[in-house]
Motif scaffolding. Structure first.
Motif, mmCIF file in Angstrom:
data_model
loop_
_atom_site.group_PDB
_atom_site.id
_atom_site.type_symbol
_atom_site.label_atom_id
_atom_site.label_comp_id
_atom_site.label_asym_id
_atom_site.label_seq_id
_atom_site.Cartn_x
_atom_site.Cartn_y
_atom_site.Cartn_z
ATOM 1 N N GLY A 57 0.811 -1.207 0.000
ATOM 2 C CA GLY A 57 0.000 0.000 0.000
ATOM 3 C C GLY A 57 0.839 1.248 0.000
ATOM 4 O O GLY A 57 1.874 1.320 -0.620
ATOM 5 N N ARG A 101 -11.047 -3.382 -0.178
ATOM 6 C CA ARG A 101 -9.983 -4.369 -0.308
ATOM 7 C C ARG A 101 -10.247 -5.688 0.404
ATOM 8 O O ARG A 101 -9.693 -6.716 0.030
ATOM 9 C CB ARG A 101 -8.672 -3.789 0.238
ATOM 10 C CG ARG A 101 -8.121 -2.630 -0.567
ATOM 11 C CD ARG A 101 -6.751 -2.233 -0.046
ATOM 12 N NE ARG A 101 -6.164 -1.184 -0.871
ATOM 13 C CZ ARG A 101 -6.350 0.104 -0.678
ATOM 14 N NH1 ARG A 101 -7.115 0.501 0.330
ATOM 15 N NH2 ARG A 101 -5.789 0.996 -1.466
ATOM 16 N N GLY A 144 -6.018 -2.512 4.802
ATOM 17 C CA GLY A 144 -5.980 -3.451 3.690
ATOM 18 C C GLY A 144 -6.522 -4.820 3.984
ATOM 19 O O GLY A 144 -6.730 -5.612 3.068
ATOM 20 N N GLY A 146 -3.488 -2.516 8.642
ATOM 21 C CA GLY A 146 -2.972 -1.667 7.572
ATOM 22 C C GLY A 146 -1.701 -0.992 8.003
ATOM 23 O O GLY A 146 -0.768 -1.646 8.492
ATOM 24 N N ASP A 148 -3.951 7.215 7.270
ATOM 25 C CA ASP A 148 -4.066 5.823 7.688
ATOM 26 C C ASP A 148 -4.548 4.984 6.505
ATOM 27 O O ASP A 148 -5.257 5.477 5.628
ATOM 28 C CB ASP A 148 -5.043 5.680 8.852
ATOM 29 C CG ASP A 148 -4.520 6.317 10.128
ATOM 30 O OD1 ASP A 148 -3.294 6.532 10.224
ATOM 31 O OD2 ASP A 148 -5.332 6.593 11.027
ATOM 32 N N TRP A 149 -4.182 3.728 6.508
ATOM 33 C CA TRP A 149 -4.514 2.833 5.387
ATOM 34 C C TRP A 149 -4.938 1.484 5.940
ATOM 35 O O TRP A 149 -4.287 0.950 6.851
ATOM 36 C CB TRP A 149 -3.287 2.678 4.491
ATOM 37 C CG TRP A 149 -3.482 1.851 3.263
ATOM 38 C CD1 TRP A 149 -3.858 2.287 2.029
ATOM 39 C CD2 TRP A 149 -3.271 0.447 3.129
ATOM 40 N NE1 TRP A 149 -3.906 1.239 1.137
ATOM 41 C CE2 TRP A 149 -3.543 0.097 1.791
ATOM 42 C CE3 TRP A 149 -2.879 -0.562 4.020
ATOM 43 C CZ2 TRP A 149 -3.447 -1.224 1.323
ATOM 44 C CZ3 TRP A 149 -2.784 -1.866 3.557
ATOM 45 C CH2 TRP A 149 -3.066 -2.175 2.223
ATOM 46 N N ARG A 157 0.211 3.079 9.315
ATOM 47 C CA ARG A 157 0.137 4.494 9.717
ATOM 48 C C ARG A 157 1.564 5.033 9.820
ATOM 49 O O ARG A 157 2.356 4.540 10.634
ATOM 50 C CB ARG A 157 -0.590 4.650 11.057
ATOM 51 C CG ARG A 157 -0.480 6.061 11.666
ATOM 52 C CD ARG A 157 -1.141 6.140 13.019
ATOM 53 N NE ARG A 157 -2.597 6.068 12.916
ATOM 54 C CZ ARG A 157 -3.404 5.938 13.969
ATOM 55 N NH1 ARG A 157 -2.902 5.845 15.196
ATOM 56 N NH2 ARG A 157 -4.717 5.892 13.794
ATOM 57 N N GLU A 178 -10.787 2.150 1.126
ATOM 58 C CA GLU A 178 -10.479 3.579 1.140
ATOM 59 C C GLU A 178 -11.697 4.375 0.699
ATOM 60 O O GLU A 178 -12.497 3.920 -0.130
ATOM 61 C CB GLU A 178 -9.303 3.882 0.223
ATOM 62 C CG GLU A 178 -9.547 3.516 -1.226
ATOM 63 C CD GLU A 178 -8.281 3.623 -2.051
ATOM 64 O OE1 GLU A 178 -8.413 3.722 -3.276
ATOM 65 O OE2 GLU A 178 -7.187 3.591 -1.482
ATOM 66 N N TYR A 233 -1.209 -6.575 5.730
ATOM 67 C CA TYR A 233 -2.180 -6.787 4.656
ATOM 68 C C TYR A 233 -3.223 -7.846 4.971
ATOM 69 O O TYR A 233 -4.308 -7.829 4.394
ATOM 70 C CB TYR A 233 -1.454 -7.190 3.378
ATOM 71 C CG TYR A 233 -0.472 -6.172 2.920
ATOM 72 C CD1 TYR A 233 -0.888 -4.923 2.468
ATOM 73 C CD2 TYR A 233 0.892 -6.426 2.962
ATOM 74 C CE1 TYR A 233 0.027 -3.970 2.061
ATOM 75 C CE2 TYR A 233 1.816 -5.478 2.548
ATOM 76 C CZ TYR A 233 1.375 -4.257 2.098
ATOM 77 O OH TYR A 233 2.280 -3.311 1.705
ATOM 78 N N PRO A 262 -9.683 6.134 5.763
ATOM 79 C CA PRO A 262 -9.947 4.709 5.639
ATOM 80 C C PRO A 262 -11.448 4.452 5.668
ATOM 81 O O PRO A 262 -12.198 5.158 6.358
ATOM 82 C CB PRO A 262 -9.258 4.108 6.867
ATOM 83 C CG PRO A 262 -8.244 5.119 7.271
ATOM 84 C CD PRO A 262 -8.834 6.443 6.923
#
Length: 397
Positions: A18, A118, A164, A177, A161-162, A179, A133, A205, A139
């Protein structure tokens, strides 16, 4: 404002890793479809007595499925996106299989809408979670009750932030995910939300939970595979075999002494070799993969010590590619297409006697079509051969 990605640019749905602090660290090579020489049909090369079928949920305009989670053969959820080339206006999709048809389910009360979804997890028929997302830069977390989904506000998550991966058991959901270049784990229980930021560098992930409160999360530490373990209510990093260039995409567990994590190893020239790690209750060890080069994305277990892995074989790009393992791993191939194409199976689930993998096919013109591969015992052929249909209109988004 919409900015269309140039052809051959990498769409979001095929990223291996990511965004760390806003910068893309690693990507998979863009999919290039090309013709392959004729090969036998899948039913002749798959496991003895196994029936295989290709289908589609019929997503619109460059659609791809990213993840799938099944509660039974008549209750399966998949998520992904449409308009994969539209970086700013792609649309998240949630669809449900009831044993006869795929039906798209909407997300209500959300003006910003989902981008790429995702990952999906189903704790019960009335507790389904998905993450990805949002077009607002945050997120995206949604929860469904089996008929409709609502976006969930998570105060502890912010811009940058992400998320997955997600998994859920009754009363507990965990999303993983990154940060600021470090692992991020967000947990929802009846007491509310909590977030944990890992001390090491990297991104997570995949995640797997048990009802007893154990769990694993896997990802990429930048130059080595990254594994974290949930035990006694706390997440801690766990040693893995030293594998330079290695990363992990997904993990599946069957009790405290059995787990499998899959991913790959980057090599010079853009080639990727498959990576399979197995947990025996004491340590992770690397298992021998059947192919020199292949990309592994998703893994699932049947609860009886066997696992299925979905992925992509660059030597035979037009065929469905899965691994089947327990004690040793073997390749399971799908049916060859007469048309030039590239098929990537991003995720896999196993319920009853049904193994279902989802992903996308890219044709010679770089058009995406979602794809669903189903494997069942041959005696189930009459039921499995019924054509997949789509029904109903999505609810308001």
């Amino acid at each position: 404002m919409s900015r269309r990605l140039p052809r051959r640019a990498l769409p979001l749905c095929v990223l291996l890793t990511g965004v760390l602090t806003g910068a893309l660290v690693r990507t998979m090579p863009a999919a290039h479809a090309h013709a392959e020489p004729p090969r036998p049909r899948a039913a002749e090369r798959g496991p003895v007595g196994m029936f295989q079928e290709s289908a589609t949920a019929r997503l619109q305009s460059d659609g791809s499925l990213s993840d799938v989670a099944g509660l039974s053969k008549t209750d399966i959820w998949a998520v992904g996106q449409e308009d994969v080339w539209e970086a700013w206006q792609n649309r998240g999709v949630i669809t449900h299989w009831d044993g006869a048809a795929w039906t798209e389910v909407g997300i209500r009360n959300d003006a910003s809408s989902a981008g790429h979804l995702r990952s999906v997890a189903a704790a019960t028929p009335r507790e389904i979670w998905a993450v990805g997302e949002g077009h607002d830069g945050l997120p995206y977390v949604v929860r469904g009750d089996g008929s409709v989904f609502d976006r969930v506000s998570v105060p502890q998550l912010g811009t940058g932030d992400w998320l997955g991966g997600v998994d859920a058991v009754p009363g507990r959901m965990v999303a993983v995910g990154g940060r600021g270049g470090q692992p991020l784990i967000a947990t929802s229980t009846a007491k509310g939300w909590t977030t944990v930021k890992g001390k090491s560098k990297g991104m997570l992930y995949g995640v797997a939970l048990t009802r007893k409160g154990d769990g694993w999360a896997v990802g990429d530490g930048g130059s080595q595979p990254l594994v974290m373990r949930l035990s006694d209510g706390a997440w801690k990093s766990v040693p893995t075999p030293s594998i330079a260039g290695g990363y992990l995409r997904d993990v599946s567990m069957q009790g405290p002494k059995k787990a499998v994590a899959v991913g790959g190893v980057y090599h010079d020239g853009g080639k990727i070799s498959p990576l399979i790690l197995e947990w025996n209750g004491k340590r992770w060890r690397r298992a021998e993969a059947p192919d020199r080069y292949a990309e592994l994305y998703g893994v699932t277990g049947d609860g009886k010590g066997h696992f299925w892995v979905s992925g992509f074989d660059p030597a035979h790009p037009g065929e469905a590619y899965l691994l089947r393992g327990g004690s040793g791993w073997r390749v399971v191939r799908g049916e060859e297409s007469a048309r030039p194409r590239t098929m990537r199976l991003q995720a896999v689930t196993h319920v009853g006697d049904l193994t279902m993998a989802v992903g996308h096919v890219v044709d010679a013109a770089d058009r995406y079509t979602d794809v669903i591969e189903r494997f069942q015992p041959a005696e189930a052929k009459s039921d499995a051969a019924a054509p997949a249909r789509t029904t109903g209109a999505p609810t308001a988004r």
